[in-house]
Design a protein around this motif. Sequence first.
Motif, PDB file in Angstrom:
ATOM      1  N   PHE A   1     -27.885  77.450   8.912  1.00  8.62           N
ATOM      2  CA  PHE A   1     -28.897  78.058   8.067  1.00  8.62           C
ATOM      3  C   PHE A   1     -29.491  79.226   8.840  1.00  8.62           C
ATOM      4  O   PHE A   1     -30.331  79.044   9.730  1.00  8.62           O
ATOM      5  CB  PHE A   1     -29.990  77.046   7.699  1.00  8.62           C
TER       6      PHE A   1
ATOM      7  N   GLN B   1     -31.136  80.710  13.840  1.00 11.87           N
ATOM      8  CA  GLN B   1     -30.430  79.875  12.877  1.00 11.87           C
ATOM      9  C   GLN B   1     -30.618  78.402  13.225  1.00 11.87           C
ATOM     10  O   GLN B   1     -30.687  78.020  14.398  1.00 11.87           O
ATOM     11  CB  GLN B   1     -28.941  80.209  12.832  1.00 11.87           C
TER      12      GLN B   1
ATOM     13  N   SER C   1     -24.674  81.013   5.647  1.00 14.23           N
ATOM     14  CA  SER C   1     -25.424  79.754   5.606  1.00 14.23           C
ATOM     15  C   SER C   1     -24.645  78.710   4.812  1.00 14.23           C
ATOM     16  O   SER C   1     -24.933  78.432   3.638  1.00 14.23           O
ATOM     17  CB  SER C   1     -26.808  80.002   5.008  1.00 14.23           C
TER      18      SER C   1
END
Length: 551
Positions: free
Chosen positions: A472, A527, A353
Motif C-alpha cells: 500500500f 509504503q 498498491s
Amino acid sequence: MTDISRPHGFTIRPEPRSLGSALRGQEIIEGTLRLTGCSVDGDPFTGDAPTGELAAELHGFGWLDDLASVGNAKARDMAQSRVLGWIEAHPKPPESGQDDPAWRADVTGRRLLRWLFHSGQILPGLDKETAQPVFDSMHDQLAYLERAEATTGLPMIEALSGRVIAAMMLQGAGDKVGASMSDLAQAIDASLHKGVLRSRCPEALLGCLSLLGWVKQTASDLAIALPEEIAAAIEEVAPILRALRHADGGLPRFHGGGRGVAGRLDHSLRAASGPATTAQGHAMGFARMSRARATVIMDAAAPPAGPAAAHAHASTLAIEFTSARHPIIVNCGSGRMFGPAWARASRATSCHSTLNLSGLSSAKLLPPDGQGQERLTLLPQKVWAGQCDAEGNVLPADAPPAPPRQAETILSGHDAWLGTHGLTHLRELSLSPDGDQLDGEDTLAALDIDGRGRLAQVLTNAPDGIGFEIRFHLHPDVDVFPEGDAVRLALPGAEEWYFSHDLVATLRLEPSAYLERGLSQPCPTTQIVLSHRLTDDAVQIGWTFVRAGAS
C-alpha cells in the motif's frame, strides 16, 4: 522567419485557458525552470538544453501556465523574454522536424496554444515592430502543422487542436479553418478509440477532453460550426472521466498518467452539454467504489497491448483510495520522465498498491525493441471484477450499484501466475456506507487440479514456500506512525486513519517514491507492506483502513 510579415492581431481577445503553479512560476522568475526530472538554470534555450521528453516539455511551453499563475510584471517580462528568445533560436520551422523534439507535431501544437492563450503576458509593452516576430512565428508554426505528421492518439489530437485553434484565432488565417477542422474531425475516431482509450491512461483521456473543449469554446466564441465528430467525442469522453474522478477531483494514476493539473478535470467536464451522467460498468477498464466522501478505484483489466501499450504498467488489481480532499493509497506513478531506471521500475507490480510474488510482476517487461519501446508481455489472460451478490457471486460489470445505505463491494481476480505457479490472485474489497472504512481480503490460491499440481512442483524446489507481498503506497502528504501491529495515518487537516490486519502476514514500513509530472525529482514517501510465504494450496490475508473515531 519568412520575408513577408504576417497579419498582426487576433480574431478574438485571447484568454488564459489553463493555469499552473504560482510556486513554480516564482521559481522561473528567480531563474530556475523545473522540468520533470531536472532543473534548468538561466536561459533554457541557450547552452546545453535537455533532450528527449525533457526537451519536449521545455519546448512545449506548458510552464507558461506557471508564470500566468503569478501574473505580475516580472512574470510578464519573463514570459516575453523566453518567447522572444525561443524565436531567435528557432527562426524558421524545418521541412521535417519529427527527429527534433522542439518540432514534434504535438509539441508544436502545445507551444502554439500556450502562446495564443498567454499572449496577454507575451505581448504587452511591445510595439508593432517588435511584436511582429511573435505573429510571424505563430503563422509559420501553423503552416508547419499543416504538413507535420503526428502519432495517432493524444499527440495527434494535440497537434490538430493547436492547428484548429490557431487558424480560428490568428488574423489572416481564416482560410485555413475549414481544412484544419475537417482534419481534426477525421482523426478523432482513430486517435480516441484506437489510441487513447486503448492506452487505459486516464490523464491522456483528460488531455483529449481539454483540447476538444478548447476547440469547442473557440468555435462558439467565433460562431463557427463545430463538426459533429468533435461534439460527439466530447459527449462520449465526459461520462468516462466522471466515473474515474476521485473524491478530491483528481484522476487515478495508472498506465503512464498522473492526477492531472488541479481543477482541470472539473473545468474540462463543463465542455459537455448533455446531462452530467457517469459511464456505467468499468470505465476504461477501471472499477470504482464511492461512498459518502471516499472513493476507491481499481485497475480491473489486463494492461493494454499493441501500439497503445508503450507506457502500460503491470498494475492489475491495484487500487487507489481517497478520502474527501486527501489521497491515502496511491501508486508510485510514471517514472519515464525521471530516467530509464525509474521508467522501468515504476512499471513493475511492486510499484502499485496490490499483491505481487516476490520479485515477480503480474506482467513481464520486455527489453527495448527496434524503436526503443519496452512493452509488457505474459499478461493475465483472465481478469474479472464486479459487485458481489448475497452468495458471493460476481455480478456483471454493468449491474446496478448497491443502494447507498449498503456497503459497496468488489470481488476481483487475475490469473497472471497460473502458468508459472498454478496460482490465482483474488481480491475482495468493501467500502462502508459512510466511507469511513475500507476492508480488504487478498487470497493467493491454486483453484483447480492443474493449478495445485503445478504449485506442488514449484514448492518441491522451494521448501520455504513462495514469498509474496501486499503493498500500500501512501501519498507523501500522509504522515505514518507505527503502533504495534497497526499503523496510524495522519492526513492534512488533522484527519486520522488506522491500518490494521489479521496478523497472518508480517507488517513493515518501507520507503517508497511518488512520481508525478512537474516534480524535479521523485518525492519520497512510505509504503505499508504485508509479507508472507505460501506453503500450501491457499492463503488468505485480511486488512482494514478505518477513519479514527468511526463507529
